[in-house]
Design a protein around this motif. Structure first.
Motif, PDB file in Angstrom:
ATOM      1  N   GLY A  17      25.625 -32.537   2.196  1.00 42.38           N
ATOM      2  CA  GLY A  17      26.553 -32.500   2.691  1.00 42.38           C
ATOM      3  C   GLY A  17      26.377 -31.031   4.332  1.00 42.38           C
ATOM      4  N   TYR A  18      25.004 -30.361   3.452  1.00 47.15           N
ATOM      5  CA  TYR A  18      24.495 -29.653   4.807  1.00 47.15           C
ATOM      6  C   TYR A  18      23.808 -30.813   6.245  1.00 47.15           C
ATOM      7  N   ALA A  19      22.677 -31.035   5.130  1.00 46.88           N
ATOM      8  CA  ALA A  19      22.071 -32.378   6.838  1.00 46.88           C
ATOM      9  C   ALA A  19      22.994 -32.991   7.266  1.00 46.88           C
ATOM     10  N   PHE A  20      23.514 -33.083   6.676  1.00 47.79           N
ATOM     11  CA  PHE A  20      24.717 -34.612   7.540  1.00 47.79           C
ATOM     12  C   PHE A  20      26.078 -33.713   8.403  1.00 47.79           C
ATOM     13  N   VAL A  21      26.381 -31.921   8.358  1.00 46.25           N
ATOM     14  CA  VAL A  21      26.849 -31.305   9.329  1.00 46.25           C
ATOM     15  C   VAL A  21      25.540 -31.465  10.577  1.00 46.25           C
ATOM     16  N   TRP A  22      24.674 -30.955   9.588  1.00 45.24           N
ATOM     17  CA  TRP A  22      23.672 -30.244  10.628  1.00 45.24           C
ATOM     18  C   TRP A  22      23.657 -31.274  11.493  1.00 45.24           C
ATOM     19  N   GLY A  23      23.566 -32.579  11.702  1.00 43.53           N
ATOM     20  CA  GLY A  23      23.476 -34.052  12.579  1.00 43.53           C
ATOM     21  C   GLY A  23      24.313 -34.283  12.968  1.00 43.53           C
ATOM     22  N   CYS A  24      25.760 -33.941  12.570  1.00 40.99           N
ATOM     23  CA  CYS A  24      27.051 -34.090  12.580  1.00 40.99           C
ATOM     24  C   CYS A  24      27.269 -32.886  14.375  1.00 40.99           C
ATOM     25  N   VAL A  25      26.846 -31.766  13.661  1.00 39.74           N
ATOM     26  CA  VAL A  25      26.916 -30.983  15.022  1.00 39.74           C
ATOM     27  C   VAL A  25      25.660 -30.648  16.414  1.00 39.74           C
ATOM     28  N   THR A  26      24.518 -31.069  15.750  1.00 36.46           N
ATOM     29  CA  THR A  26      23.886 -31.471  16.831  1.00 36.46           C
ATOM     30  C   THR A  26      24.079 -32.658  17.519  1.00 36.46           C
ATOM     31  N   LEU A  27      23.845 -33.686  17.393  1.00 38.44           N
ATOM     32  CA  LEU A  27      24.640 -34.780  17.646  1.00 38.44           C
ATOM     33  C   LEU A  27      25.811 -34.363  18.792  1.00 38.44           C
ATOM     34  N   ASN A  47      31.138 -26.120  16.235  1.00 33.26           N
ATOM     35  CA  ASN A  47      30.643 -25.183  15.093  1.00 33.26           C
ATOM     36  C   ASN A  47      32.360 -25.235  13.424  1.00 33.26           C
ATOM     37  N   LEU A  48      32.992 -25.705  14.734  1.00 29.24           N
ATOM     38  CA  LEU A  48      34.564 -25.767  14.182  1.00 29.24           C
ATOM     39  C   LEU A  48      35.128 -26.958  12.992  1.00 29.24           C
ATOM     40  N   LEU A  49      34.730 -27.951  14.439  1.00 29.35           N
ATOM     41  CA  LEU A  49      34.776 -29.140  13.185  1.00 29.35           C
ATOM     42  C   LEU A  49      34.079 -29.191  12.586  1.00 29.35           C
ATOM     43  N   ALA A  50      32.548 -28.626  12.177  1.00 28.69           N
ATOM     44  CA  ALA A  50      31.716 -28.727  11.120  1.00 28.69           C
ATOM     45  C   ALA A  50      32.643 -28.949   9.752  1.00 28.69           C
ATOM     46  N   PHE A  51      33.417 -27.365   9.257  1.00 27.51           N
ATOM     47  CA  PHE A  51      34.116 -27.115   8.938  1.00 27.51           C
ATOM     48  C   PHE A  51      34.891 -28.299   7.522  1.00 27.51           C
ATOM     49  N   LEU A  52      35.579 -28.691   8.406  1.00 26.52           N
ATOM     50  CA  LEU A  52      35.973 -30.000   8.330  1.00 26.52           C
ATOM     51  C   LEU A  52      35.497 -31.100   7.573  1.00 26.52           C
ATOM     52  N   VAL A  53      33.708 -31.717   8.809  1.00 30.47           N
ATOM     53  CA  VAL A  53      33.307 -32.435   7.832  1.00 30.47           C
ATOM     54  C   VAL A  53      32.265 -31.929   6.536  1.00 30.47           C
ATOM     55  N   PHE A  54      32.369 -30.553   6.384  1.00 36.19           N
ATOM     56  CA  PHE A  54      31.603 -30.418   5.035  1.00 36.19           C
ATOM     57  C   PHE A  54      32.463 -30.831   4.494  1.00 36.19           C
TER      58      PHE A  54
END
Length: 93
Positions: A17-27, A47-54
């Motif tokens: 999940g961390y790796a996926f969120v990292w990718g989502c945030v960078t992209l 970063n705000l959307l990252a909480f929901l994605v995680f």
């Protein structure tokens, strides 16, 4: 379920999940920078959307039927999105 299976689900939910969120945030940041948004606003939004994605990734890791699919989507998807962001930012220079 045996202990190894549960431990692998926990690891997939946290690490994958961390790796996926990292990718989502960078992209997400790279795409928003490409559209002309300034870096601080793009970073804050992603970063705000990252909480929901995680949260979605974490829950899906336990709900999915195939553990291999969970690892593939989360870790592989994170790596692909990070690579795509890297290429996009390199092309913008």
């Amino acid at each position: 379920m045996n202990r190894l299976h549960v431990a692998s689900r926990v690891a997939a939910s946290l690490l994958g999940g961390y790796a996926f969120v990292w990718g989502c945030v960078t992209l997400g940041i790279a795409l928003l920078l490409a559209t002309g948004m300034d870096y601080d606003n793009a970073r804050t939004l992603c970063n705000l959307l990252a909480f929901l994605v995680f949260l979605v990734c974490f829950c899906w890791a336990f709900a999915a039927a195939s553990l291999a699919r969970v690892w593939g989507v989360l870790a592989g998807g994170g790596a692909l999105m990070t690579g795509a962001a890297w290429l996009l930012l390199g092309a913008m220079r």
